[in-house]
Scaffold this motif. Sequence first.
Motif, PDB file in Angstrom:
ATOM      1  N   LEU A 115       2.469  17.919 -16.648  1.00 18.27           N
ATOM      2  CA  LEU A 115       2.129  16.889 -15.666  1.00 18.27           C
ATOM      3  C   LEU A 115       2.956  17.045 -14.394  1.00 18.27           C
ATOM      4  O   LEU A 115       4.170  16.899 -14.402  1.00 18.27           O
ATOM      5  N   ASP A 116       2.294  17.360 -13.313  1.00 11.29           N
ATOM      6  CA  ASP A 116       2.913  17.335 -11.985  1.00 11.29           C
ATOM      7  C   ASP A 116       1.778  17.281 -10.988  1.00 11.29           C
ATOM      8  O   ASP A 116       1.175  18.295 -10.665  1.00 11.29           O
ATOM      9  N   ASN A 117       1.452  16.102 -10.546  1.00 11.28           N
ATOM     10  CA  ASN A 117       0.321  15.942  -9.652  1.00 11.28           C
ATOM     11  C   ASN A 117       0.715  15.364  -8.298  1.00 11.28           C
ATOM     12  O   ASN A 117      -0.021  14.600  -7.702  1.00 11.28           O
ATOM     13  N   THR A 118       1.884  15.758  -7.808  1.00 10.13           N
ATOM     14  CA  THR A 118       2.351  15.251  -6.518  1.00 10.13           C
ATOM     15  C   THR A 118       1.346  15.553  -5.415  1.00 10.13           C
ATOM     16  O   THR A 118       1.024  14.667  -4.614  1.00 10.13           O
ATOM     17  N   ASP A 119       0.830  16.768  -5.373  1.00 11.25           N
ATOM     18  CA  ASP A 119      -0.123  17.125  -4.314  1.00 11.25           C
ATOM     19  C   ASP A 119      -1.402  16.307  -4.425  1.00 11.25           C
ATOM     20  O   ASP A 119      -1.935  15.836  -3.415  1.00 11.25           O
ATOM     21  N   ALA A 120      -1.889  16.110  -5.647  1.00  5.67           N
ATOM     22  CA  ALA A 120      -3.109  15.316  -5.835  1.00  5.67           C
ATOM     23  C   ALA A 120      -2.872  13.867  -5.422  1.00  5.67           C
ATOM     24  O   ALA A 120      -3.750  13.241  -4.800  1.00  5.67           O
ATOM     25  N   MET A 121      -1.723  13.316  -5.734  1.00  5.86           N
ATOM     26  CA  MET A 121      -1.417  11.934  -5.340  1.00  5.86           C
ATOM     27  C   MET A 121      -1.305  11.818  -3.824  1.00  5.86           C
ATOM     28  O   MET A 121      -1.800  10.860  -3.228  1.00  5.86           O
ATOM     29  N   LEU A 161       0.841  -1.190   0.000  1.00  2.00           N
ATOM     30  CA  LEU A 161       0.000   0.000   0.000  1.00  2.00           C
ATOM     31  C   LEU A 161       0.879   1.243   0.000  1.00  2.00           C
ATOM     32  O   LEU A 161       1.927   1.274   0.666  1.00  2.00           O
ATOM     33  N   ALA A 162       0.453   2.242  -0.723  1.00  2.00           N
ATOM     34  CA  ALA A 162       1.192   3.503  -0.766  1.00  2.00           C
ATOM     35  C   ALA A 162       1.023   4.256   0.545  1.00  2.00           C
ATOM     36  O   ALA A 162       0.000   4.131   1.230  1.00  2.00           O
ATOM     37  N   ILE A 163       2.027   5.031   0.876  1.00  2.00           N
ATOM     38  CA  ILE A 163       1.986   5.933   2.023  1.00  2.00           C
ATOM     39  C   ILE A 163       2.218   7.348   1.492  1.00  2.00           C
ATOM     40  O   ILE A 163       2.709   7.517   0.364  1.00  2.00           O
ATOM     41  N   PRO A 164       1.847   8.382   2.260  1.00  2.51           N
ATOM     42  CA  PRO A 164       1.973   9.750   1.736  1.00  2.51           C
ATOM     43  C   PRO A 164       3.354  10.103   1.187  1.00  2.51           C
ATOM     44  O   PRO A 164       3.458  10.819   0.199  1.00  2.51           O
ATOM     45  N   SER A 165       4.405   9.567   1.780  1.00  5.64           N
ATOM     46  CA  SER A 165       5.748   9.903   1.284  1.00  5.64           C
ATOM     47  C   SER A 165       6.038   9.293  -0.093  1.00  5.64           C
ATOM     48  O   SER A 165       7.034   9.643  -0.722  1.00  5.64           O
ATOM     49  N   ASP A 166       5.167   8.407  -0.585  1.00  2.00           N
ATOM     50  CA  ASP A 166       5.312   7.847  -1.932  1.00  2.00           C
ATOM     51  C   ASP A 166       4.778   8.785  -3.012  1.00  2.00           C
ATOM     52  O   ASP A 166       4.998   8.539  -4.203  1.00  2.00           O
ATOM     53  N   LEU A 215      -4.782  11.870  -2.436  1.00  2.20           N
ATOM     54  CA  LEU A 215      -5.452  10.605  -2.719  1.00  2.20           C
ATOM     55  C   LEU A 215      -5.020   9.526  -1.721  1.00  2.20           C
ATOM     56  O   LEU A 215      -5.849   8.807  -1.166  1.00  2.20           O
ATOM     57  N   VAL A 216      -3.720   9.437  -1.468  1.00  2.36           N
ATOM     58  CA  VAL A 216      -3.201   8.439  -0.528  1.00  2.36           C
ATOM     59  C   VAL A 216      -3.666   8.756   0.898  1.00  2.36           C
ATOM     60  O   VAL A 216      -4.096   7.864   1.635  1.00  2.36           O
ATOM     61  N   GLU A 217      -3.606  10.021   1.284  1.00  7.96           N
ATOM     62  CA  GLU A 217      -3.969  10.403   2.662  1.00  7.96           C
ATOM     63  C   GLU A 217      -5.457  10.254   2.939  1.00  7.96           C
ATOM     64  O   GLU A 217      -5.845   9.806   4.019  1.00  7.96           O
ATOM     65  N   GLN A 218      -6.302  10.636   1.985  1.00  5.70           N
ATOM     66  CA  GLN A 218      -7.742  10.624   2.231  1.00  5.70           C
ATOM     67  C   GLN A 218      -8.350   9.243   2.079  1.00  5.70           C
ATOM     68  O   GLN A 218      -9.423   8.983   2.603  1.00  5.70           O
ATOM     69  N   GLY A 219      -7.689   8.370   1.350  1.00  2.00           N
ATOM     70  CA  GLY A 219      -8.171   7.003   1.230  1.00  2.00           C
ATOM     71  C   GLY A 219      -9.469   6.849   0.463  1.00  2.00           C
ATOM     72  O   GLY A 219     -10.187   5.884   0.670  1.00  2.00           O
ATOM     73  N   THR A 220      -9.787   7.774  -0.432  1.00  2.00           N
ATOM     74  CA  THR A 220     -10.999   7.636  -1.241  1.00  2.00           C
ATOM     75  C   THR A 220     -10.855   6.514  -2.255  1.00  2.00           C
ATOM     76  O   THR A 220     -11.834   6.029  -2.789  1.00  2.00           O
ATOM     77  N   VAL A 260       1.748   0.425  -4.619  1.00  2.00           N
ATOM     78  CA  VAL A 260       2.987   0.694  -5.341  1.00  2.00           C
ATOM     79  C   VAL A 260       3.744  -0.612  -5.544  1.00  2.00           C
ATOM     80  O   VAL A 260       3.720  -1.502  -4.692  1.00  2.00           O
ATOM     81  N   ALA A 261       4.385  -0.721  -6.708  1.00  2.96           N
ATOM     82  CA  ALA A 261       5.248  -1.861  -7.015  1.00  2.96           C
ATOM     83  C   ALA A 261       6.674  -1.456  -6.693  1.00  2.96           C
ATOM     84  O   ALA A 261       7.119  -0.358  -7.050  1.00  2.96           O
TER      85      ALA A 261
END
Length: 184
Positions: free
Chosen positions: A41-47, A8-13, A50-55, A60-61
């Motif tokens: 393309l730069d969606n670091t904040d959106a990613m 599972l991804a974590i926010p630092s990913d 997404l990881v933090e809110q868990g919607t 991650v591989a």
Amino acid sequence: MAEASVRLAIPSDAAEIARIQRDTWRSAYADLLPAEVLAGLDNTDAMRELVEQGTATVHVAIEGDWTVGFCVVGPAPDSEVAEADGSLPEDAANTGLVATLLVEPRWGRRGHGGRLLAAAAETLRKLGATRGVSWVPEADRASLGFYHSAGWETDGVVRTLDAGGKPLREARVTGPVDLKLISS
């Protein structure tokens, strides 16, 4: 090959996930998307959000110390599973969505996509899904072939997106979520 896994991804990913999407799209979709779309393309904040809110669930591989791919999976909104005429199939409530599944091209053909899809399928089963859907650009033969090898097929539904003023046709693929990773 170094040890490979999916977690599972974590926010630092988030920054690495955004980089993988940016680099993969710039490589794989250079002929499909306008240069200005790819350049922006730069969606670091959106990613991270997404990881933090868990919607959705983000996997991650990993190979060795490297993050090499990711997938985003969750319940499928009605708009993602509707038939071409807008009607919903009988199993709409039991259908999940693989919103994104990307492996950096330089790490391709090493089983990472299969591990990600198996993890996505497990997540969808836990959500009560019996079937999954995803959208793939029609011109992306590699991704269509990947899904086909996993038993997912196009179902005849296509959509056209506005990709920075350029139309992008996507085909919907669908398949069972009873996938299990088989080690060789």
